[in-house]
Write a protein that holds these residues in place. Structure first.
Motif, PDB file in Angstrom:
ATOM      1  N   GLY A 116       0.809  -1.205   0.000  1.00  0.00           N
ATOM      2  CA  GLY A 116       0.000   0.000   0.000  1.00  0.00           C
ATOM      3  C   GLY A 116       0.843   1.256   0.000  1.00  0.00           C
ATOM      4  N   ILE A 117       0.172   2.397  -0.041  1.00  0.00           N
ATOM      5  CA  ILE A 117       0.894   3.664  -0.089  1.00  0.00           C
ATOM      6  C   ILE A 117       1.553   3.973   1.251  1.00  0.00           C
ATOM      7  N   GLY A 264      11.647   8.617 -12.333  1.00  0.00           N
ATOM      8  CA  GLY A 264      10.737   8.489 -11.207  1.00  0.00           C
ATOM      9  C   GLY A 264       9.616   9.506 -11.219  1.00  0.00           C
ATOM     10  N   PHE A 265       8.971   9.647 -10.071  1.00  0.00           N
ATOM     11  CA  PHE A 265       7.718  10.401  -9.991  1.00  0.00           C
ATOM     12  C   PHE A 265       7.914  11.907  -9.872  1.00  0.00           C
ATOM     13  N   GLU A 266       9.160  12.364  -9.799  1.00  0.00           N
ATOM     14  CA  GLU A 266       9.402  13.797  -9.639  1.00  0.00           C
ATOM     15  C   GLU A 266      10.212  14.374 -10.796  1.00  0.00           C
ATOM     16  N   ASN A 280      -6.156  14.994  -8.939  1.00  0.00           N
ATOM     17  CA  ASN A 280      -6.252  13.551  -8.720  1.00  0.00           C
ATOM     18  C   ASN A 280      -5.596  13.095  -7.414  1.00  0.00           C
ATOM     19  N   PHE A 281      -5.176  14.033  -6.571  1.00  0.00           N
ATOM     20  CA  PHE A 281      -4.518  13.713  -5.295  1.00  0.00           C
ATOM     21  C   PHE A 281      -3.295  12.823  -5.524  1.00  0.00           C
ATOM     22  N   GLU A 282      -2.511  13.156  -6.544  1.00  0.00           N
ATOM     23  CA  GLU A 282      -1.344  12.371  -6.892  1.00  0.00           C
ATOM     24  C   GLU A 282      -0.067  13.120  -6.503  1.00  0.00           C
ATOM     25  N   LYS A 283       0.986  12.360  -6.269  1.00  0.00           N
ATOM     26  CA  LYS A 283       2.314  12.909  -6.049  1.00  0.00           C
ATOM     27  C   LYS A 283       3.102  12.824  -7.342  1.00  0.00           C
ATOM     28  N   GLY A 284       3.587  13.956  -7.837  1.00  0.00           N
ATOM     29  CA  GLY A 284       4.437  13.927  -9.004  1.00  0.00           C
ATOM     30  C   GLY A 284       3.684  13.630 -10.288  1.00  0.00           C
ATOM     31  N   SER A 285       4.359  12.905 -11.191  1.00  0.00           N
ATOM     32  CA  SER A 285       3.830  12.682 -12.533  1.00  0.00           C
ATOM     33  C   SER A 285       4.349  11.356 -13.078  1.00  0.00           C
ATOM     34  N   VAL A 286       3.561  10.744 -13.961  1.00  0.00           N
ATOM     35  CA  VAL A 286       3.997   9.513 -14.633  1.00  0.00           C
ATOM     36  C   VAL A 286       4.364   9.772 -16.098  1.00  0.00           C
ATOM     37  N   LYS A 287       4.631  11.030 -16.456  1.00  0.00           N
ATOM     38  CA  LYS A 287       4.820  11.333 -17.871  1.00  0.00           C
ATOM     39  C   LYS A 287       6.048  10.646 -18.457  1.00  0.00           C
ATOM     40  N   VAL A 288       7.091  10.427 -17.664  1.00  0.00           N
ATOM     41  CA  VAL A 288       8.278   9.757 -18.189  1.00  0.00           C
ATOM     42  C   VAL A 288       7.983   8.276 -18.426  1.00  0.00           C
ATOM     43  N   LEU A 289       7.265   7.654 -17.495  1.00  0.00           N
ATOM     44  CA  LEU A 289       6.869   6.259 -17.686  1.00  0.00           C
ATOM     45  C   LEU A 289       5.963   6.121 -18.907  1.00  0.00           C
ATOM     46  N   GLU A 290       5.036   7.058 -19.091  1.00  0.00           N
ATOM     47  CA  GLU A 290       4.170   7.028 -20.267  1.00  0.00           C
ATOM     48  C   GLU A 290       4.981   7.158 -21.556  1.00  0.00           C
ATOM     49  N   ALA A 291       6.012   7.994 -21.517  1.00  0.00           N
ATOM     50  CA  ALA A 291       6.876   8.126 -22.689  1.00  0.00           C
ATOM     51  C   ALA A 291       7.593   6.816 -22.996  1.00  0.00           C
ATOM     52  N   CYS A 292       8.000   6.102 -21.966  1.00  0.00           N
ATOM     53  CA  CYS A 292       8.643   4.798 -22.166  1.00  0.00           C
ATOM     54  C   CYS A 292       7.698   3.820 -22.858  1.00  0.00           C
ATOM     55  N   TYR A 308       8.166   5.248  -7.756  1.00  0.00           N
ATOM     56  CA  TYR A 308       6.766   5.677  -7.850  1.00  0.00           C
ATOM     57  C   TYR A 308       6.053   5.214  -6.581  1.00  0.00           C
ATOM     58  N   PRO A 309       5.829   6.123  -5.607  1.00  0.00           N
ATOM     59  CA  PRO A 309       5.320   5.693  -4.298  1.00  0.00           C
ATOM     60  C   PRO A 309       3.806   5.695  -4.155  1.00  0.00           C
ATOM     61  N   VAL A 310       3.071   6.193  -5.164  1.00  0.00           N
ATOM     62  CA  VAL A 310       1.613   6.274  -5.044  1.00  0.00           C
ATOM     63  C   VAL A 310       0.956   5.739  -6.313  1.00  0.00           C
ATOM     64  N   ASN A 311      -0.381   5.679  -6.309  1.00  0.00           N
ATOM     65  CA  ASN A 311      -1.135   5.224  -7.468  1.00  0.00           C
ATOM     66  C   ASN A 311      -1.483   6.411  -8.365  1.00  0.00           C
ATOM     67  N   TYR A 312      -1.753   6.120  -9.631  1.00  0.00           N
ATOM     68  CA  TYR A 312      -2.042   7.181 -10.597  1.00  0.00           C
ATOM     69  C   TYR A 312      -3.298   6.871 -11.398  1.00  0.00           C
ATOM     70  N   ASP A 313      -4.077   7.919 -11.646  1.00  0.00           N
ATOM     71  CA  ASP A 313      -5.310   7.819 -12.414  1.00  0.00           C
ATOM     72  C   ASP A 313      -4.995   7.720 -13.906  1.00  0.00           C
ATOM     73  N   ASN A 314      -5.889   7.073 -14.656  1.00  0.00           N
ATOM     74  CA  ASN A 314      -5.798   7.031 -16.113  1.00  0.00           C
ATOM     75  C   ASN A 314      -4.516   6.358 -16.599  1.00  0.00           C
ATOM     76  N   PHE A 315      -4.098   5.329 -15.879  1.00  0.00           N
ATOM     77  CA  PHE A 315      -2.903   4.586 -16.271  1.00  0.00           C
ATOM     78  C   PHE A 315      -3.157   3.855 -17.587  1.00  0.00           C
TER      79      PHE A 315
END
Length: 392
Positions: A116-117, A264-266, A280-292, A308-315
């Motif tokens: 969990g988070i 990572g997330f920052e 979305n109550f998220e920490k940071g961003s997943v844009k680099v992972l999405e680019a991968c 990546y320590p938290v969950n992300y919407d619209n994965f």
């Protein structure tokens, strides 16, 4: 002793605190001779990962055995050792299956199967919040090393501290990202992030006979340095679309066989990124992972080394499914591979200390964190000497 103590986000100072003591018969006390600031340390420094009480920082360290517990027979006072960053017992189910970061015993207050988070985390890590065991780290003159019958490795006398210091974390981590890629030789590896871990991943891809290594980053000075050290090709990230297009252009339109996420997330975030995170109550961003996931070829592999320590919407599950992507992620399991990596250093197949840009005393730790966090003065990697007076 002197130690780098986290007090609150943005405040890490060199304080005088009590020396560590033997608390278990499997402990050793290590006199730290070299330690480093890691990108993961910045997650606490920025407040991205919460920590309520003061804690000694640092999980990249090595030194000389000062004292041993009664159950330590393979090490003696005066031995020089390097210490993996995960704390692991060596005897539980996961340690026996070469997954020491999932150790069932080292993080008793916060361990569990859920992941969990803020609950049921993995095994303990040095100097990395109460969620991961609450153990003081090695940015200090002395450190207690639990389960020392399993973790520390003796260092050959002919090697300097700086030649082996990064066996603690960043070289095994970069190597793991490539190892997960199951390279046979000749593949294209794209690495997003030209920091210490990304640079070590590039070195590791070369060790695995990659045909082409491409490193992507937002800062030209970091790209210039990794190109100088490895001979890789580079892409300056201006936006995700152009970076992805360039990777595809370099791979006959297919995409890379392996993409390694080493940010990572920052990452650097736009106003839209920050607004989305708030909504979305998220920490940071997943844009680099999405680019991968966009830059990897169909049927390719994405290795996630950034935290990546938290969950992300619209994965992007639909994209993963349609392209048949394999994603491998997590903390690096150092213990099963550290001896192999030590041999690479001993035989001269890899050089690790050429990424160091700044050498400071422990007393200058606040300066070290500031320039590393802000990427000032061409900073890539900061090494701290716990015994060196400030300014020398």
């Amino acid at each position: 002793m002197k130690a780098a103590v986290f007090h609150s986000p943005g405040t890490i100072t060199c304080d005088t605190i009590e020396d560590p003591r033997i608390l278990d018969e499997r402990d050793i006390i290590l006199k730290v001779t070299s330690t480093a600031i890691c990108g993961s340390d910045l997650h606490m420094y920025s407040g991205g990962i919460p920590q309520a009480r003061p804690m000694v920082m640092g999980h990249e360290f090595m030194g000389i055995v000062e004292e041993t517990g009664k159950n330590i027979s393979h090490l003696k006072v005066g031995d020089r050792v390097v210490v993996p960053f995960p704390i692991a017992c060596g005897s539980c189910f996961f340690c026996q299956h070469e997954l020491p970061t999932a150790c069932e015993h080292s993080n008793p207050d916060h361990y569990g199967p859920e992941g969990g988070i803020l609950t049921e985390k993995g095994g303990a890590l040095f100097g990395y919040t109460d969620l991961y065991g609450g153990y003081n780290g090695g940015q200090a003159q002395y450190v207690r090393v639990p389960y020392a019958q399993f973790g520390p490795r003796k260092v050959p006398e002919n090697l300097t501290d700086e030649q082996v210091l990064f066996l603690t974390d960043i070289f095994p981590t970069g190597y793991t990202g490539v190892m997960w890629g199951e390279l046979k030789g000749g593949e294209t590896v794209a690495i997003l992030g030209a920091g210490p871990v990304g640079t070590m991943a590039a070195k590791s891809a070369i060790l695995h006979n990659a045909g082409k290594v491409i490193v992507i980053d937002t800062l030209q000075y970091r790209l210039d340095r990794v190109k100088m050290l490895t001979g890789c090709e580079t892409i300056l990230w201006e936006d995700a679309e152009s970076a992805i297009a360039q990777i595809r252009d370099m791979t006959d339109g297919r995409g890379a066989d392996l993409c390694i996420e080493a940010v990572g997330f920052e990452p650097e975030k736009s106003f839209i990124d920050r607004a989305k995170a708030v909504i979305n109550f998220e920490k940071g961003s997943v844009k680099v992972l999405e680019a991968c996931m966009s830059a990897v070829r169909r049927g390719g592999i994405v290795s996630v080394l950034g935290v990546y320590p938290v969950n992300y919407d619209n994965f992007r599950l639909g994209q993963i499914f349609d392209k048949g992507i394999t994603i491998k992620a997590g903390q690096c399991n150092v213990h099963p591979i550290i001896d192999r990596l030590m041999d690479y250093v001993v035989t001269g197949k890899v050089t690790l200390d050429d990424i160091i840009t700044h050498r400071l005393s422990l007393e200058e730790v606040s300066i070290g964190y500031e320039i590393f966090d802000k990427k000032e003065d061409g900073c890539v990697k900061v090494v701290l000497d716990p015994w060196k007076p400030a300014g020398l």
